[in-house]
Design a protein around this motif. Structure first.
Motif, mmCIF file in Angstrom:
data_model
loop_
_atom_site.group_PDB
_atom_site.id
_atom_site.type_symbol
_atom_site.label_atom_id
_atom_site.label_comp_id
_atom_site.label_asym_id
_atom_site.label_seq_id
_atom_site.Cartn_x
_atom_site.Cartn_y
_atom_site.Cartn_z
ATOM 1 N N ILE A 16 0.822 -1.214 0.000
ATOM 2 C CA ILE A 16 0.000 0.000 0.000
ATOM 3 C C ILE A 16 0.861 1.271 0.000
ATOM 4 O O ILE A 16 0.471 2.290 -0.576
ATOM 5 C CB ILE A 16 -1.003 -0.033 1.181
ATOM 6 N N VAL A 17 2.073 1.208 0.587
ATOM 7 C CA VAL A 17 2.916 2.412 0.639
ATOM 8 C C VAL A 17 3.511 2.713 -0.740
ATOM 9 O O VAL A 17 3.469 3.860 -1.218
ATOM 10 C CB VAL A 17 4.004 2.272 1.730
ATOM 11 N N GLU A 38 7.191 -5.206 -8.413
ATOM 12 C CA GLU A 38 6.697 -5.996 -7.275
ATOM 13 C C GLU A 38 7.067 -7.456 -7.532
ATOM 14 O O GLU A 38 6.767 -7.993 -8.584
ATOM 15 C CB GLU A 38 5.176 -5.808 -7.142
ATOM 16 N N LYS A 39 7.684 -8.093 -6.551
ATOM 17 C CA LYS A 39 8.177 -9.467 -6.777
ATOM 18 C C LYS A 39 7.062 -10.510 -6.827
ATOM 19 O O LYS A 39 7.222 -11.562 -7.423
ATOM 20 C CB LYS A 39 9.225 -9.841 -5.733
ATOM 21 N N HIS A 46 1.917 -9.108 1.162
ATOM 22 C CA HIS A 46 2.590 -9.233 2.462
ATOM 23 C C HIS A 46 1.870 -8.378 3.508
ATOM 24 O O HIS A 46 0.677 -8.583 3.709
ATOM 25 C CB HIS A 46 4.096 -8.999 2.302
ATOM 26 N N GLN A 47 2.543 -7.434 4.159
ATOM 27 C CA GLN A 47 1.903 -6.745 5.292
ATOM 28 C C GLN A 47 0.511 -6.183 4.940
ATOM 29 O O GLN A 47 -0.435 -6.320 5.726
ATOM 30 C CB GLN A 47 2.779 -5.596 5.766
ATOM 31 N N THR A 48 0.402 -5.591 3.764
ATOM 32 C CA THR A 48 -0.861 -4.929 3.396
ATOM 33 C C THR A 48 -2.032 -5.903 3.322
ATOM 34 O O THR A 48 -3.173 -5.527 3.620
ATOM 35 C CB THR A 48 -0.664 -4.200 2.041
ATOM 36 N N ASN A 51 -3.100 -7.937 7.532
ATOM 37 C CA ASN A 51 -3.197 -7.108 8.747
ATOM 38 C C ASN A 51 -4.598 -7.178 9.335
ATOM 39 O O ASN A 51 -5.432 -7.966 8.894
ATOM 40 C CB ASN A 51 -2.733 -5.679 8.457
ATOM 41 N N SER A 52 -4.867 -6.337 10.350
ATOM 42 C CA SER A 52 -6.162 -6.400 11.040
ATOM 43 C C SER A 52 -7.270 -5.659 10.285
ATOM 44 O O SER A 52 -8.429 -5.720 10.684
ATOM 45 C CB SER A 52 -6.051 -5.809 12.450
ATOM 46 N N VAL A 54 -7.821 -2.479 10.174
ATOM 47 C CA VAL A 54 -8.406 -1.398 10.985
ATOM 48 C C VAL A 54 -7.919 -0.032 10.478
ATOM 49 O O VAL A 54 -6.740 0.140 10.179
ATOM 50 C CB VAL A 54 -8.019 -1.577 12.477
ATOM 51 N N VAL A 173 13.612 -7.347 -7.458
ATOM 52 C CA VAL A 173 14.875 -6.618 -7.609
ATOM 53 C C VAL A 173 15.963 -7.375 -6.839
ATOM 54 O O VAL A 173 15.808 -7.654 -5.648
ATOM 55 C CB VAL A 173 14.731 -5.180 -7.072
ATOM 56 N N TYR A 229 -3.040 -14.922 14.320
ATOM 57 C CA TYR A 229 -4.472 -14.644 14.517
ATOM 58 C C TYR A 229 -5.259 -15.945 14.665
ATOM 59 O O TYR A 229 -4.885 -16.981 14.111
ATOM 60 C CB TYR A 229 -5.058 -13.942 13.289
ATOM 61 N N ALA A 375 7.668 1.524 8.335
ATOM 62 C CA ALA A 375 6.263 1.841 8.029
ATOM 63 C C ALA A 375 5.374 0.751 8.615
ATOM 64 O O ALA A 375 4.647 0.069 7.900
ATOM 65 C CB ALA A 375 6.057 1.959 6.524
ATOM 66 N N ALA A 379 0.583 2.279 9.241
ATOM 67 C CA ALA A 379 0.947 2.793 7.922
ATOM 68 C C ALA A 379 -0.101 2.473 6.851
ATOM 69 O O ALA A 379 -0.159 3.168 5.833
ATOM 70 C CB ALA A 379 2.310 2.270 7.502
ATOM 71 N N THR A 381 -3.404 2.680 7.388
ATOM 72 C CA THR A 381 -4.314 3.811 7.621
ATOM 73 C C THR A 381 -3.734 5.096 7.031
ATOM 74 O O THR A 381 -4.448 5.892 6.408
ATOM 75 C CB THR A 381 -4.469 4.031 9.149
HETATM 76 C C1 LIG Z 1 -0.188 -8.421 11.745
HETATM 77 C C2 LIG Z 1 -0.310 -6.994 11.276
HETATM 78 C C3 LIG Z 1 -1.437 -6.221 11.617
HETATM 79 C C4 LIG Z 1 -1.547 -4.895 11.191
HETATM 80 N N1 LIG Z 1 -2.711 -4.208 11.414
HETATM 81 C C5 LIG Z 1 -2.860 -2.971 10.865
HETATM 82 C C6 LIG Z 1 -4.099 -2.281 10.945
HETATM 83 O O1 LIG Z 1 -5.087 -2.809 11.422
HETATM 84 N N2 LIG Z 1 -4.169 -1.015 10.456
HETATM 85 C C7 LIG Z 1 -3.094 -0.393 9.885
HETATM 86 O O2 LIG Z 1 -3.197 0.766 9.485
HETATM 87 N N3 LIG Z 1 -1.922 -1.040 9.753
HETATM 88 C C8 LIG Z 1 -1.792 -2.317 10.202
HETATM 89 N N4 LIG Z 1 -0.624 -3.007 10.027
HETATM 90 C C9 LIG Z 1 0.475 -2.342 9.344
HETATM 91 C C10 LIG Z 1 0.296 -2.300 7.831
HETATM 92 O O3 LIG Z 1 -0.181 -3.516 7.326
HETATM 93 C C11 LIG Z 1 1.637 -1.937 7.213
HETATM 94 O O4 LIG Z 1 2.118 -0.799 7.879
HETATM 95 C C12 LIG Z 1 1.536 -1.626 5.718
HETATM 96 O O5 LIG Z 1 0.846 -2.640 5.057
HETATM 97 C C13 LIG Z 1 2.923 -1.448 5.147
HETATM 98 O O6 LIG Z 1 2.820 -1.380 3.750
HETATM 99 P P1 LIG Z 1 4.099 -1.488 2.860
HETATM 100 O O7 LIG Z 1 3.688 -1.200 1.460
HETATM 101 O O8 LIG Z 1 5.192 -0.685 3.460
HETATM 102 O O9 LIG Z 1 4.597 -3.009 3.026
HETATM 103 P P2 LIG Z 1 4.129 -4.353 2.310
HETATM 104 O O10 LIG Z 1 2.659 -4.451 2.220
HETATM 105 O O11 LIG Z 1 4.835 -5.469 2.995
HETATM 106 O O12 LIG Z 1 4.675 -4.200 0.830
HETATM 107 C C14 LIG Z 1 6.048 -4.304 0.495
HETATM 108 C C15 LIG Z 1 6.110 -4.963 -0.880
HETATM 109 O O13 LIG Z 1 7.452 -4.955 -1.347
HETATM 110 C C16 LIG Z 1 7.621 -6.137 -2.108
HETATM 111 N N5 LIG Z 1 9.065 -6.412 -2.219
HETATM 112 C C17 LIG Z 1 9.921 -6.672 -1.206
HETATM 113 N N6 LIG Z 1 11.164 -6.879 -1.692
HETATM 114 C C18 LIG Z 1 11.100 -6.735 -3.031
HETATM 115 C C19 LIG Z 1 12.048 -6.820 -4.078
HETATM 116 N N7 LIG Z 1 13.335 -7.134 -3.853
HETATM 117 N N8 LIG Z 1 11.641 -6.604 -5.358
HETATM 118 C C20 LIG Z 1 10.337 -6.298 -5.617
HETATM 119 N N9 LIG Z 1 9.380 -6.216 -4.656
HETATM 120 C C21 LIG Z 1 9.765 -6.420 -3.388
HETATM 121 C C22 LIG Z 1 6.883 -7.190 -1.292
HETATM 122 O O14 LIG Z 1 6.568 -8.330 -2.063
HETATM 123 C C23 LIG Z 1 5.669 -6.423 -0.847
HETATM 124 O O15 LIG Z 1 4.555 -6.576 -1.686
HETATM 125 C C24 LIG Z 1 -0.490 -4.320 10.443
HETATM 126 C C25 LIG Z 1 0.622 -5.098 10.074
HETATM 127 C C26 LIG Z 1 0.705 -6.420 10.466
HETATM 128 C C27 LIG Z 1 1.880 -7.252 9.996
#
Ligand SMILES: Cc1cc2nc3c(=O)[nH]c(=O)nc-3n(C[C@H](O)[C@H](O)[C@H](O)COP(=O)(O)OP(=O)(O)OC[C@H]3O[C@@H](n4cnc5c(N)ncnc54)[C@H](O)[C@@H]3O)c2cc1C
Length: 401
Positions: A16-17, A38-39, A46-48, A51-52, A54, A173, A229, A375, A379, A381
Motif C-alpha cells: 500500500i505504501v 513488485e516481486k 505481504h503486510q498490506t 493485517n487487522s 483497521v 529486484v 491470529y 512503516a 501505515a 491507515t
Molecule cells: C499483523 C499486522 C497487523 C496490522 N494491522 C494494521 C491495521 O489494522 N491497520 C493499519 O493501518 N496497519 C496495520 N498493520 C500495518 C500495515 O499492514 C503496514 O504498515 C503496511 O501494510 C505497510 O505497507 P508497505 O507497502 O510498506 O509493506 P508491504 O505491504 O509489505 O509491501 C512491500 C512490498 O514490497 C515487495 N518487495 C519486497 N522486496 C522486493 C524486491 N526485492 N523486489 C520487488 N518487490 C519487493 C513485497 O513483495 C511487498 O509486496 C499491520 C501489520 C501487520 C503485519
C-alpha cells in the motif's frame, strides 16, 4: 533517440505504501513516468494483505510525530477514498479496555493523548462498557469514535489502477547500481534491467536490504515480528472492535478482537520473532535471514531487555490454552474450541544498533534515492499522506537531477 532512462521514478514494492507513492506522484506531477516493480504475482501479498484491516484513529501516537499527524489525517482520507471508489469500509468506533488496576493510569493517559490529537474519546465505566459489548469485561474503558475498518487489499488494487503507473508483477529486484550523475539501474531476478532517474524503496520487510543494495547505509535492520491470529467460531460474542491497554514498552497494540469488514471476528495479533522475513509460521526458517537478524547487535539488546515479555508471547504462540487464557481476560466466555487458527502477518519493525525499536515512521534519502525504512502499523491507515510525503521527496530529487 532512445532515452537513457526507462522511467523517471522507479518504486520497489507493490504494497500500500509503494502504490500510494506511485498514485501521489502521478497526481502531483502528471506526465512523470512511474514504474513499480513488485516481486509477487499481484499487489498487497505481504503486510498490506495480512493485517487487522483497521483504520486507526491516531489515539496512541505522540502528538507531533509523523504517526500522529499521518494517522489522524490518513484515517479521514482513507474513509473518503473507500467511499469514492466503492470499497468496503465502515466507521465503527472502538473500545480500549483496562482489565487490571495497574492499567488505569495508562488508560487515562490515552484519553489525554487522544484529546491532544483531536480524536473523539469518551470514558466509560463497567456498566457502559457492557452496553457496547455485553460479553466483554473490564474495570474501565474508552470509546474512540473515529476508528473504522476497511479492505486494504482492495485499496491497494485501486491505487495501482488509479496511479496510471506501469506496474510489473513477478519482478524481484536483486541488484541496484547507482551511477555517478546517471540515475539508478536495477536488475530483476530474470535479468531485466530497469533504469530510472530516481529510485523509491517501499519494499517493506526487505527495505534495509534494498537500501544496502543501492549503496546507502540505512542505519537500522528489519527485525521481523510475526503476528498470529485466530478466527472466533462464535462471532456473536463480539459486536465491534475491542483492544487492551497497550504496553508502552512496545510499538504493538496487544491482542485485540476485531469484527472485520467480512463480518468475521479475528483475534490477534500477538508478537513473536519470525525465523524468516516472510516467516508466516514456525516451520518457515531462512538461515541467511535469521543469521542476519542474529548478527545485528540490536536484536540481542531487545532479547536482553524484553525476555520476560517475549517468553510470555512465545508460550501463547505454542500453546492455544495459554493464548485462550489471555483472551479470557477481555472475553471470559471464550473457550479454546472457539478459536480457529487463521493466517498470520509479519511486521517489518526497524531496530537500531542499540536495540531501540523505531517508533515513528522513518523515511531517509540518499543521492537519487528515497527509502521508507519504518512503516509499521498504522501505515496502512496513513498510506495516503505517507505516499504524498515520499512523492514530494522523490519529485524534489527528480527536479535536482
Ligand atoms: C499483523 C499486522 C497487523 C496490522 N494491522 C494494521 C491495521 O489494522 N491497520 C493499519 O493501518 N496497519 C496495520 N498493520 C500495518 C500495515 O499492514 C503496514 O504498515 C503496511 O501494510 C505497510 O505497507 P508497505 O507497502 O510498506 O509493506 P508491504 O505491504 O509489505 O509491501 C512491500 C512490498 O514490497 C515487495 N518487495 C519486497 N522486496 C522486493 C524486491 N526485492 N523486489 C520487488 N518487490 C519487493 C513485497 O513483495 C511487498 O509486496 C499491520 C501489520 C501487520 C503485519
Amino acid at each position: 533517440m532512445r532515452s537513457a532512462y526507462d522511467c523517471d521514478v522507479l518504486v520497489i514494492g507493490g504494497g500500500i505504501v509503494g502504490l500510494s507513492t506511485a498514485y501521489a506522484i502521478t497526481r502531483a506531477a502528471p506526465g512523470t513516468r512511474v514504474t513499480v516493480l513488485e516481486k509477487e504475482p499481484g499487489p498487497a501479498r505481504h503486510q498490506t494483505g495480512r493485517n487487522s484491516g483497521v483504520i486507526h484513529s491516531g489515539i496512541y501516537y505522540r502528538p507531533g510525530s509523523l504517526k500522529a499527524r499521518f494517522a489522524v489525517q490518513g484515517a479521514a482520507e482513507m474513509v473518503k477514498f473507500c467511499a469514492e471508489y466503492d470499497i468496503a469500509h465502515a466507521v465503527t468506533g472502538k473500545l480500549i479496555v483496562a482489565t487490571d488496576k495497574a492499567e488505569l493510569p495508562r488508560l487515562h493517559g490515552l484519553v489525554q493523548r487522544g484529546r491532544e490529537n483531536g480524536i473523539p474519546v469518551k470514558e466509560l465505566g463497567p456498566a457502559q462498557l457492557t452496553e457496547y459489548e455485553p460479553e466483554v469485561r473490564g474495570l474501565a474503558a474508552i470509546h474512540v469514535g473515529s476508528t473504522g475498518i476497511c479492505d486494504y487489499v482492495a485499496v491497494a488494487r485501486r491505487l495501482a489502477e488509479a496511479s496510471g503507473a506501469e506496474i510489473r508483477y513477478g519482478a524481484q529486484v536483486v541488484r541496484a547500481d547507482r551511477r555517478a550523475h546517471r540515475g539508478v539501474a536495477v536488475r530483476t531476478a530474470d535479468g531485466t534491467v530497469v533504469r530510472s532517474r530516481v529510485l523509491v524503496n517501499c519494499s517493506g520487510l526487505h527495505c534495509d536490504q534494498i537500501a544496502r543494495l543501492t549503496g546507502d547505509d540505512p542505519g537500522m535492520r528489519i527485525v521481523p515480528f510475526r503476528g498470529e491470529y485466530y478466527t472466533l467460531a462464535r462471532p456473536e460474542l463480539v459486536r465491534g472492535l475491542v483492544y487492551p491497554v497497550p504496553d508502552p514498552a512496545f510499538p504493538f497494540l496487544g491482542v485485540h478482537l476485531t469484527r472485520g469488514i467480512d463480518g468475521g471476528v479475528h483475534i490477534g495479533p500477538n508478537a513473536v520473532p519470525a525465523l524468516a522475513r516472510e516467516g508466516y509460521d514456525w516451520g518457515v526458517v531462512r538461515p541467511r535471514e535469521l543469521g542476519g537478524t542474529l548478527a545485528w547487535p540490536g536484536s540481542w539488546h531487545i532479547a536482553r531487555r524484553h525476555w520476560r515479555y517475549g517468553a510470555g508471547e512465545l508460550r501463547r504462540s505454542v500453546s492455544k490454552a495459554a493464548f485462550t487464557e489471555a483472551v479470557r481476560r477481555l472475553l471470559p466466555a471464550v473457550t479454546s474450541q472457539d478459536l480457529v487458527p487463521a493466517a498470520a502477518g509479519v511486521r517489518a519493525q526497524a531496530v537500531l544498533r542499540d536495540g531501540t525499536l523505531v517508533d515513528d515512521f522513518l523515511i531517509k534519502e540518499g543521492p537519487r534515492t528515497v527509502h521508507v525504512l519504518n512503516a509499521p502499523s498504522p501505515a496502512a491507515t496513513a498510506s495516503l499522506p505517507i505516499g504524498r510525503e515520499v512523492a514530494r521527496r522523490a519529485l524534489a530529487s527528480l527536479s535536482a537531477t
